[in-house]
Design a protein around this motif. Structure first.
Motif, mmCIF file in Angstrom:
data_model
loop_
_atom_site.group_PDB
_atom_site.id
_atom_site.type_symbol
_atom_site.label_atom_id
_atom_site.label_comp_id
_atom_site.label_asym_id
_atom_site.label_seq_id
_atom_site.Cartn_x
_atom_site.Cartn_y
_atom_site.Cartn_z
ATOM 1 N N LEU A 117 0.794 -1.501 -0.496
ATOM 2 C CA LEU A 117 0.083 0.341 0.071
ATOM 3 C C LEU A 117 0.944 1.530 0.001
ATOM 4 O O LEU A 117 0.345 2.296 -0.221
ATOM 5 C CB LEU A 117 -0.916 -0.114 1.395
ATOM 6 N N GLY A 118 2.356 0.704 -0.229
ATOM 7 C CA GLY A 118 3.281 1.935 -0.680
ATOM 8 C C GLY A 118 3.691 2.760 1.366
ATOM 9 O O GLY A 118 3.969 4.033 1.625
ATOM 10 N N CYS A 119 3.241 2.388 2.400
ATOM 11 C CA CYS A 119 3.118 2.156 4.098
ATOM 12 C C CYS A 119 4.510 2.382 4.414
ATOM 13 O O CYS A 119 4.957 0.611 4.406
ATOM 14 C CB CYS A 119 2.608 2.149 4.255
ATOM 15 N N GLU A 120 4.972 2.473 5.191
ATOM 16 C CA GLU A 120 6.088 2.098 5.872
ATOM 17 C C GLU A 120 5.490 1.885 7.114
ATOM 18 O O GLU A 120 4.922 2.278 7.593
ATOM 19 C CB GLU A 120 7.889 2.549 6.786
ATOM 20 N N GLN A 131 -2.342 0.651 12.102
ATOM 21 C CA GLN A 131 -1.689 0.511 11.174
ATOM 22 C C GLN A 131 -2.683 0.571 9.070
ATOM 23 O O GLN A 131 -3.134 1.290 8.615
ATOM 24 C CB GLN A 131 -0.596 1.343 9.965
ATOM 25 N N LEU A 132 -2.479 -1.431 9.194
ATOM 26 C CA LEU A 132 -2.960 -1.452 8.505
ATOM 27 C C LEU A 132 -4.760 -1.386 7.851
ATOM 28 O O LEU A 132 -4.797 -1.206 6.736
ATOM 29 C CB LEU A 132 -2.872 -3.702 7.951
ATOM 30 N N HIS A 133 -5.289 -1.088 9.302
ATOM 31 C CA HIS A 133 -6.509 -1.299 8.962
ATOM 32 C C HIS A 133 -7.470 -0.320 9.370
ATOM 33 O O HIS A 133 -8.163 0.692 8.037
ATOM 34 C CB HIS A 133 -7.450 -1.769 10.823
ATOM 35 N N ARG A 134 -6.272 0.837 9.821
ATOM 36 C CA ARG A 134 -6.142 2.424 8.920
ATOM 37 C C ARG A 134 -6.627 2.872 7.696
ATOM 38 O O ARG A 134 -7.521 3.176 6.922
ATOM 39 C CB ARG A 134 -5.272 2.897 10.080
ATOM 40 N N GLU A 135 -5.246 2.019 6.919
ATOM 41 C CA GLU A 135 -5.259 2.743 5.168
ATOM 42 C C GLU A 135 -6.631 1.597 4.551
ATOM 43 O O GLU A 135 -6.772 2.089 3.670
ATOM 44 C CB GLU A 135 -3.470 1.328 5.125
ATOM 45 N N ILE A 136 -6.963 0.818 5.333
ATOM 46 C CA ILE A 136 -8.029 -0.402 4.539
ATOM 47 C C ILE A 136 -8.834 1.031 4.277
ATOM 48 O O ILE A 136 -9.486 0.777 3.694
ATOM 49 C CB ILE A 136 -8.236 -1.854 5.030
ATOM 50 N N GLU A 137 -8.666 1.244 5.648
ATOM 51 C CA GLU A 137 -10.590 2.249 5.774
ATOM 52 C C GLU A 137 -10.459 3.507 4.722
ATOM 53 O O GLU A 137 -10.935 3.521 4.547
ATOM 54 C CB GLU A 137 -10.604 2.706 7.228
ATOM 55 N N LEU A 138 -8.799 3.661 4.518
ATOM 56 C CA LEU A 138 -8.898 5.121 3.797
ATOM 57 C C LEU A 138 -9.288 4.895 2.535
ATOM 58 O O LEU A 138 -9.305 5.349 1.459
ATOM 59 C CB LEU A 138 -7.664 5.931 4.318
ATOM 60 N N MET A 139 -8.203 3.793 2.596
ATOM 61 C CA MET A 139 -8.186 2.797 1.090
ATOM 62 C C MET A 139 -10.026 3.186 -0.076
ATOM 63 O O MET A 139 -11.069 2.996 -0.537
ATOM 64 C CB MET A 139 -8.011 1.691 0.993
ATOM 65 N N ARG A 140 -11.040 2.458 1.424
ATOM 66 C CA ARG A 140 -12.716 2.523 0.983
ATOM 67 C C ARG A 140 -12.897 3.626 0.814
ATOM 68 O O ARG A 140 -14.253 3.707 0.782
ATOM 69 C CB ARG A 140 -13.235 1.281 2.074
ATOM 70 N N GLY A 141 -13.290 4.616 2.611
ATOM 71 C CA GLY A 141 -13.882 5.160 2.668
ATOM 72 C C GLY A 141 -13.243 6.352 1.355
ATOM 73 O O GLY A 141 -14.197 6.797 0.688
ATOM 74 N N ILE A 142 -12.389 7.160 1.275
ATOM 75 C CA ILE A 142 -11.535 8.058 0.207
ATOM 76 C C ILE A 142 -10.857 7.363 -1.088
ATOM 77 O O ILE A 142 -11.996 8.329 -1.939
ATOM 78 C CB ILE A 142 -9.843 9.569 0.928
ATOM 79 N N HIS A 143 -11.001 6.453 -1.167
ATOM 80 C CA HIS A 143 -10.934 6.317 -2.678
ATOM 81 C C HIS A 143 -11.764 5.528 -3.719
ATOM 82 O O HIS A 143 -11.768 5.246 -3.933
ATOM 83 C CB HIS A 143 -9.036 5.394 -2.812
#
Length: 148
Positions: A117-120, A131-143
């Motif tokens: 996902l491009g994160c460290e 952190q992974l859960h947060r990134e998944i929610e961002l991918m779903r919600g924003i993108h």
């Protein structure tokens, strides 16, 4: 140019003894490409019952935004099947994350997913999991992307 250990001159600077053998094999059997290679075009795969069933299960998981795990012995076509499936998906709607490791630990799982996902990834497993859960929610919600 002479290949070391072989007195036959190479046909071109890029030709190697292995390439000559490959061409010989293909021409002997009248093949247009090497069989069972990792880069076989997915539209040329034999549509076996097992392949179709696996693709159907992956489609089911994608439609319902479920987590899917594909397992099998070495060389049975797991990666090729996933490649065939992901080629059918609209990249504007889906992002496929793929890890291939039979001895994957939870920490390395989160690290591998976050890197795709491009994160460290955070060092501690619990932090990386959040952190992974947060990134998944961002991918779903924003993108508006579905992760597979």
């Amino acid at each position: 140019m002479i290949n070391a250990g072989n007195t036959r001159p190479l046909q071109s600077p890029t030709e190697t003894p292995g390439r000559r053998q490959k061409n010989l094999f293909e021409s002997f059997y009248g093949l247009s490409h090497t069989p069972f290679s990792r880069d076989i075009p997915t539209d040329q795969l034999y549509p076996s019952l097992m392949l179709e069933e696996t693709l159907g299960r992956l489609e089911y998981a994608a439609q319902r935004q479920l987590f899917a795990v594909v397992t099998g012995d070495c060389g049975t076509g797991k990666t090729t099947t996933i490649r065939k499936f992901s080629e059918k998906l609209n990249p504007a709607n889906f992002k496929v994350l793929y890890l291939s490791d039979s001895k994957l630990t939870p920490r390395h799982f989160y690290k591998g997913m976050l890197e795709q996902l491009g994160c460290e990834a955070k060092f501690y497993r619990g932090d990386a999991k959040r952190q992974l859960h947060r990134e998944i929610e961002l991918m779903r919600g924003i993108h508006h992307l579905h992760l597979l």
